[in-house]
Scaffold this motif. Structure first.
Motif, PDB file in Angstrom:
ATOM      1  N   LEU A 154       3.811   4.654  -4.598  1.00 23.86           N
ATOM      2  CA  LEU A 154       2.421   5.100  -4.461  1.00 23.86           C
ATOM      3  C   LEU A 154       1.469   4.168  -5.199  1.00 23.86           C
ATOM      4  N   ALA A 155       1.850   3.739  -6.411  1.00 24.10           N
ATOM      5  CA  ALA A 155       0.988   2.851  -7.202  1.00 24.10           C
ATOM      6  C   ALA A 155       0.809   1.502  -6.529  1.00 24.10           C
ATOM      7  N   ARG A 156       1.831   1.049  -5.830  1.00 23.09           N
ATOM      8  CA  ARG A 156       1.718  -0.230  -5.128  1.00 23.09           C
ATOM      9  C   ARG A 156       0.821  -0.104  -3.895  1.00 23.09           C
ATOM     10  N   PRO A 159      -3.289   0.421  -5.709  1.00 23.13           N
ATOM     11  CA  PRO A 159      -3.423  -0.215  -7.027  1.00 23.13           C
ATOM     12  C   PRO A 159      -4.711   0.174  -7.733  1.00 23.13           C
ATOM     13  N   GLY A 160      -4.574   0.610  -8.973  1.00 19.50           N
ATOM     14  CA  GLY A 160      -5.725   0.962  -9.783  1.00 19.50           C
ATOM     15  C   GLY A 160      -6.277   2.344  -9.536  1.00 19.50           C
ATOM     16  N   GLY A 185       5.411  -4.068 -12.065  1.00 22.91           N
ATOM     17  CA  GLY A 185       4.433  -4.827 -11.286  1.00 22.91           C
ATOM     18  C   GLY A 185       3.410  -3.938 -10.618  1.00 22.91           C
ATOM     19  N   ILE A 186       2.966  -2.898 -11.330  1.00 22.65           N
ATOM     20  CA  ILE A 186       1.977  -1.974 -10.768  1.00 22.65           C
ATOM     21  C   ILE A 186       0.756  -1.935 -11.679  1.00 22.65           C
ATOM     22  N   ASP A 209      -3.740  11.973 -13.301  1.00 22.84           N
ATOM     23  CA  ASP A 209      -2.544  11.863 -12.459  1.00 22.84           C
ATOM     24  C   ASP A 209      -1.246  11.945 -13.254  1.00 22.84           C
ATOM     25  N   LEU A 210      -1.170  11.142 -14.324  1.00 26.21           N
ATOM     26  CA  LEU A 210       0.082  10.958 -15.053  1.00 26.21           C
ATOM     27  C   LEU A 210      -0.193  10.895 -16.545  1.00 26.21           C
TER      28      LEU A 210
END
Length: 331
Positions: A154-156, A159-160, A185-186, A209-210
């Motif tokens: 999901l992060a890829r 991004p951001g 690498g995210i 989110d996290l």
């Protein structure tokens, strides 16, 4: 010359003086009180109720029982533990003022704040590692992910757009999050919080989110189902949460490890005999089943006694320094 002559008497007096002078060092040594002969103060750089305070009080009480002397806890909060550490650094090296500290004030704060006056590696005597404290990567309902691979994917794709919270810039939780970003690498946006209460409230309430959280802070929310544990940052799964995988179990993140930790420290130049006495007493404390159970229930992994604390601090300093540059933590 008779035995009572002045010369004979003077010789006897001189002999007595010489004998007394030779015995004086031995008598002086015998007169030295055994350590410890008065209360020991353990300084803790955080308010009562936190994880460092919990560990410090538990270990302090057990140390007092083994050393047969009262142990007094002195909470000196502020500057992420650095105020307490500075106080111990400035104390006499006699074994009566010690620090139960964390990776924050013993490694991280100096890297983030170059104005800090002390260097724990040079200005303190390491007496022993107490435990490591892996961090939990957790997701709130807004993230809608249940596993770490799902999060990375999901992060890829976005991004951001994902945010993660920690207890502040330069904290162990922040370092753990930045190492994850670097290795996976995210890119996720870091949101620093001043307290865990507001962090967990925002996470469970869907405003974040996290998060990277300590085990004690996360447990109530995990048990109620309001947040989901994705992974722990230690080298192995926690006995308190055996179903939660480690970050390193993801093939692409093999070797990832970053945990907080707690250690017993004294001022620099602590006499070797006193340092050895304290180190030995600490190892005895960590073998106590009641102490072990209480530490492990809090999500800690107990030290084995074979760790080289000084070498560990050097190694962690290199890792943290790289992350400070990567995340621009001084900016």
């Amino acid at each position: 010359m008779t035995m009572n002559s002045p010369i004979s008497l003077n010789r006897r007096a001189l002999g007595g003086l010489l004998a007394g002078s030779l015995l004086a060092p031995a008598r002086s040594a015998l007169a030295q009180p055994a350590y410890p002969d008065k209360p020991i103060k353990i300084v803790i750089g955080y308010p009562p109720g936190g994880s460092v305070d919990y560990v410090g009080r538990l270990v302090g009480e057990a140390l007092g029982q083994r050393l047969k002397t009262p142990v007094v806890i002195d909470n000196q909060g502020g500057a992420a533990g650095a105020i307490a550490a500075q106080r111990v650094v400035s104390s006499p090296a006699d074994g009566y003022t010690l620090l139960v500290g964390s990776s924050n004030e013993l490694v991280a704060t100096r890297l983030v704040n170059p104005a800090q006056r002390y260097d724990a590696q040079k200005d303190m005597t390491p007496l022993g590692l107490i435990a490591t404290a892996p961090v939990l990567l957790v997701a709130g309902p807004r993230a809608a992910v249940k596993t770490l691979p799902e999060l990375i994917e999901l992060a890829r794709r976005k991004p951001g757009q994902l945010s993660y919270g920690s207890s502040g810039v330069g904290s162990t939780l922040h370092f753990a999050g930045e190492l994850l970003k670097q290795r996976a690498g995210i890119f996720m946006t870091h949101i620093p919080y001043r307290g865990v209460a507001s962090l967990t409230s925002d996470l469970a309430g869907g405003n974040l989110d996290l998060a990277m959280l300590s085990v004690p802070a996360a447990l109530p929310f995990l048990q109620s189902g309001r947040i989901t544990a994705l992974a722990c940052t230690g080298a192995q799964r926690l006995s308190a949460l055996p179903k939660v995988p480690t970050v390193g179990e993801v093939p692409a993140l093999k070797g990832y490890e970053l945990s907080g930790w707690f250690a017993l420290m004294g001022p620099a130049h602590l006499p070797p005999a006193i340092a050895q006495r304290l180190s030995q007493a600490l190892q005895e404390v960590l073998q106590d089943p009641a102490v072990r159970r209480k530490l492990e229930d809090g999500g800690n992994v107990l030290a084995t006694g074979r760790e080289d604390l000084a070498a560990m601090m050097t190694r962690e300093t290199r890792l943290y320094a790289g992350l400070v540059d990567y995340a621009h933590m001084r900016d």
